[in-house]
Design a protein around this motif. Sequence first.
Motif, short mmCIF file in Angstrom:
data_model
loop_
_atom_site.label_atom_id
_atom_site.label_comp_id
_atom_site.label_asym_id
_atom_site.label_seq_id
_atom_site.Cartn_x
_atom_site.Cartn_y
_atom_site.Cartn_z
N ASN A 433 0.81 -1.21 0.00
CA ASN A 433 0.00 0.00 0.00
C ASN A 433 0.85 1.26 0.00
O ASN A 433 0.49 2.25 -0.63
CB ASN A 433 -0.94 -0.01 1.20
CG ASN A 433 -2.27 -0.61 0.85
OD1 ASN A 433 -3.09 0.06 0.24
ND2 ASN A 433 -2.45 -1.89 1.15
N LEU A 434 1.98 1.23 0.71
CA LEU A 434 2.81 2.43 0.75
C LEU A 434 3.70 2.55 -0.48
O LEU A 434 4.01 3.65 -0.92
CB LEU A 434 3.65 2.46 2.04
CG LEU A 434 2.94 3.25 3.15
CD1 LEU A 434 1.75 2.50 3.66
CD2 LEU A 434 3.89 3.58 4.27
N ARG A 435 4.05 1.39 -1.04
CA ARG A 435 4.93 1.44 -2.22
C ARG A 435 4.15 1.75 -3.50
O ARG A 435 4.74 1.93 -4.56
CB ARG A 435 5.65 0.10 -2.39
CG ARG A 435 6.72 -0.07 -1.32
CD ARG A 435 7.79 -1.06 -1.70
NE ARG A 435 8.83 -1.03 -0.67
CZ ARG A 435 9.14 -2.06 0.10
NH1 ARG A 435 8.52 -3.22 -0.05
NH2 ARG A 435 10.07 -1.95 1.02
N LEU A 436 2.84 1.78 -3.37
CA LEU A 436 2.00 2.08 -4.53
C LEU A 436 2.39 3.41 -5.16
O LEU A 436 2.46 3.56 -6.37
CB LEU A 436 0.55 2.12 -4.06
CG LEU A 436 -0.50 2.02 -5.14
CD1 LEU A 436 -0.45 0.65 -5.76
CD2 LEU A 436 -1.85 2.26 -4.51
N ALA A 441 10.53 2.80 -1.85
CA ALA A 441 10.65 3.10 -0.41
C ALA A 441 11.29 1.92 0.32
O ALA A 441 10.98 0.76 0.05
CB ALA A 441 9.27 3.39 0.17
N THR A 442 12.17 2.22 1.26
CA THR A 442 12.80 1.16 2.04
C THR A 442 11.86 0.72 3.15
O THR A 442 10.92 1.42 3.51
CB THR A 442 14.10 1.65 2.69
OG1 THR A 442 13.75 2.72 3.58
CG2 THR A 442 15.09 2.14 1.66
N ASP A 443 12.14 -0.46 3.72
CA ASP A 443 11.32 -0.96 4.84
C ASP A 443 11.35 0.03 6.00
O ASP A 443 10.33 0.29 6.65
CB ASP A 443 11.84 -2.32 5.32
CG ASP A 443 11.50 -3.42 4.32
OD1 ASP A 443 10.96 -3.08 3.25
OD2 ASP A 443 11.77 -4.59 4.62
N VAL A 492 6.01 8.87 3.28
CA VAL A 492 7.03 8.08 2.59
C VAL A 492 7.55 8.84 1.37
O VAL A 492 8.74 8.86 1.10
CB VAL A 492 6.44 6.72 2.15
CG1 VAL A 492 7.39 6.01 1.21
CG2 VAL A 492 6.19 5.86 3.36
N ALA A 493 6.63 9.50 0.66
CA ALA A 493 7.02 10.08 -0.62
C ALA A 493 7.79 11.38 -0.46
O ALA A 493 8.51 11.78 -1.37
CB ALA A 493 5.77 10.32 -1.47
#
Lengths: 556, 540
Positions: A433-436, A441-443, A492-493
């Motif tokens: 969902n966050l990498r969408l 993005a790293t863990d 994240v972005a």
Amino acid sequence: MADQATARQWLGGLAAHGRPLILATVSAGVVVGVATVAQMAFLAGIVHRGIVGQVPVEQLSLLFTGAVAAIFIRGVAQGFQARFAARCSRKVRSEVRHQLNRCWRATGPVAMGQVSAGILAREWVDHTDALHGYFARFLPQMILAVIVPLLILAVVFSLDWLAGIFLLLSAPLIPLFMALVGMGAEKLNQQHFQTIGRLSGQFLDKVRGLTTLQLFGQTGPAADTLRKRSDDYRRVTMKTLRIAFLSSAVLEFFSSVAIAVVAIYIGFGLLGYISYGPSDDLTLFSGLLVLLLAPEFFQPLRLLSQHYHDRAAAMGAGAEIVERLHGNNGAKRPRPGTHQRQSPDGIVVRDLTLAYDAGRPVLDRVSLDIRKGDVIALTGPSGGGKSSLLYLLAGFMRPDQGTISVLGAAPGEHCFGWLGQSPFLVHGTWADNLRLTTPDATDVAIETALHQVGLRGLVNSRAQGIYSGITEDGQGLSGGQARRLSLARVFVANYDLILLDEPTAGLDSDSEIFILEALHKLALAGKTLIFATHHQALLTLANRTLLVTGGRVHDA
Amino acid sequence: MMRDLWPWLALIFRRPGRLVVGGLLILATLLAGMGLLALSGWFITATALTGLLLAAGIQASLNLYVPGGGIRFFAVARTVARYAERVYNHDTVLRLLTDIRVALFQRLCLTARHRRNLLRGPQWLSRLTNDVDALDTLYLRLIAPTALAALVTAMLVLAAWLVYSQHLAIGLAMTLIPAFLVATVLVYLRTRHLVYRQTDARERVRTDVIEHIEGFAELTAAGRTGKHAALCLRQADQIARNDSRADTRTGWNLGLAQVMVNLSVVLALWMGLQLFQQGQISGPVAVLLPVALLGLLEVYSMLPDAFARLGGTLASAARLNRDCSVGQPLEPTARQQPIEDANALELQQITIRFGVHTPVISRFDLKVHTGEWVGIIGSSGAGKSSLADVMAGLEQPASGSVRSHQAPAYLTQQTVLFEDTLKANLQLGKPGVTDAELWRVLELVAMADRFTHEPAQLNTWLGSMGSQLSGGEARRIALARVLLSESPILILDEPFTGVDANTRDTVAAGMKRWLAGKTVIALGHAPEAFPAPDRTIRLN
């Protein structure tokens, strides 16, 4: 009938797109036709020489070889025909999906939000697939149904023109057949789908209300009703079908009678009973060949009538897709280039005008300067234009007049963070969902972002952390949790500009606090934040509050 | 995998008479077609030979009436049989459609409710429809053509044995049996893995596309619409690729089967001519069999397509079997335990939870006296409806017991009306109710005026195809249906959703009179959500 015409036109355009493959399909179909004629010619030749000429079978091996070769060519061409047809359908469907995607992008998120996602998805998935039969079967067959009978007719004419005339007599009937078959098939198709639709409706209605029926102990009577209604529909449908099937019976009748007439004519001709015309020249070879070709003359038509429902299905689906593709021309689409190069340090709005109804602008010649790093609250009565201003800044809509420059570019040209009112989750893990929106993005970045919005605890309680599914145990996230997840994407972005539409509306108090804290952190990090809100706590977070009302925007 | 189909095949074969008659009509159509061509071929050969004799001045004669009549007969029989077959078999298909739907409905009735709850929503319903459709046409598309192809093949081989020679019959069997397998079993084996998962794959794409649309604003902001769309497109193309491969394989198999049938024609001609030249059969008879075999192409051409779909049909059957697996019966077992006479309903230490999550309600106790009106208030998400489900016996609590003298009548939070007449909808509450009583209860819920003005009155059709009701009106019809019930206990979950304040007061007053002496447990988000109770409980 206007939609039918546009749908037909659009299908024609798609056919042009798949033309090489359609041509390949038709060519393969023509090879099948030619090989069939050759096979029949070899067979008739063998019979003639073997029976009339009394040539020993062993001396006919050349003819036999020819027959076998024709048979193999026919089979191989048939395989290739299927292959090209399947490829054509795949290519066309992919093209339609690309068209729809382009249309969606041109429409923009605001106008898209007006239509239910289920309907749009059905057009994209099911309606597009409904075009398969038309391109793989109907369209090539329509061309073949003209070419192959003409080819056979030419051969028959060269053998015996009178027999050719018998077949030709049915040629003017072919358009008539087509119309009959078409009308019959169309009616049949409509009737069939209507009945199936009604029956499914009755059935699904009962299934949907099954719990209610059980509560009243009425499942038994409901099953009886279902059976009775189905039977009633069947009786009504059969009345129509009895008439609709007549058209296919007519086709069958003409082809059977044509074969019978040709057979009897040839028989009498061979006996010498017919004293006029070309029948004196008939031999067992030409007579048998004409007979063997007669069914092949009607076969393409019969196939076409079998595929007729493909056309109806494609027309229905096509009409809806075309409406979507053409219907959005009038919408306020985002269009790049409605800006002037301005300072790259802020947002510059000049003479911005937007009206949904002519004469009553939501925004009327609005000019505005926002500095980089500002935290702006847009407030005002609902319907006052807060959201519209936000959409324009996001580039989701195009203004009627005026210019907007966002950090030196057109709205939407640079990526930015957006938090709408409806949560957006994909079926998958937290990381998915966050990498969408930020694929690399790293863990650690993901865990930090989840921490920022107060979801770390929830994620850590799951067995696989950020790699556990967000909807495990059949329990989804609450509305507040979902919105926090969306906000985590923004973290994240690391966008410079973040636009938020009522970020705290309808949230539980826990989520509200987390969102406020998170926005505060973003503001401290120097991000430009613009949100539409009524919420007092959010208004205090802003360093500038703009009141949007009566088409004007001014500092509150 | 084939086992999934058995229950549905058993259902289809419950009408053996119809299936056999339908099959015979198809057989008649096929035989008339083959007969027409074969007899015509015989006739032409016979006339050619006779014509040559006559031309050579040799006395010869040929009976023209029998073959001529035969040709005319077959031409007409073909048309008539085709028409009869079409009409009769479509009737059968529609009957099977009814049988399958009714059977499926009856099985769903026995399916545990929690299992059904997993399968709600328009997507499941449309999938259910597609799966049922796949089974409806199983007979006409697959069973009948396969059986007839086998039968006609056997008849031709037998005819070859009897009329021609044993060698020819064996030769035919050796070409036609592989052709049959290529057109049927081989198609299925080569396509099943391609089509078996297609429906599931389609549902996955649909989910992704819906996500794409729902997240369109966020994706646009992040500049990711293109990338995400490409993901959906790739998946869709993978499905189209599998479709395309299955179609291509089907096409090659059809081609191969036709090559083999055509080779059998060549073989029959070769050996037939030998027999003719050895004087064992006449010329026309030598032509008869090859031409009849050409008619077999029509029979075989129907098969590959049907077998290419078999994989999908099996998947449909498997899904239906899974969705309708008969679960535990609904009858709650706790009702047999003793209950105090003065109480209508007792809840003891009730805990309700979903999965492994924190319970929504834990250790809840409630005793409701006979004739008492209890109101339960709780905010959304407090577990009201789950509690109501447990009280009504629809759901089992995680722990604790529910006791009552009789199953309560229950108005669920969701308004459920059926596409049927007003009367049929209300009669669910009390079968055999009089019209007068129906009007009285409609009067009570302030809906009588609405329907006295409809031309069909109590027979007014409700639902999408009939009279459109507002949310509040539909709610009151559902309420009226529960009020008709003869059960002494009523559980009403948000009885007045969508009903305006004035109407609500009128209806509440009427309910007090109508339900005098009965036990009522009403649940709502606020006190005004139900008629004033004797006692109010708040859920936290």
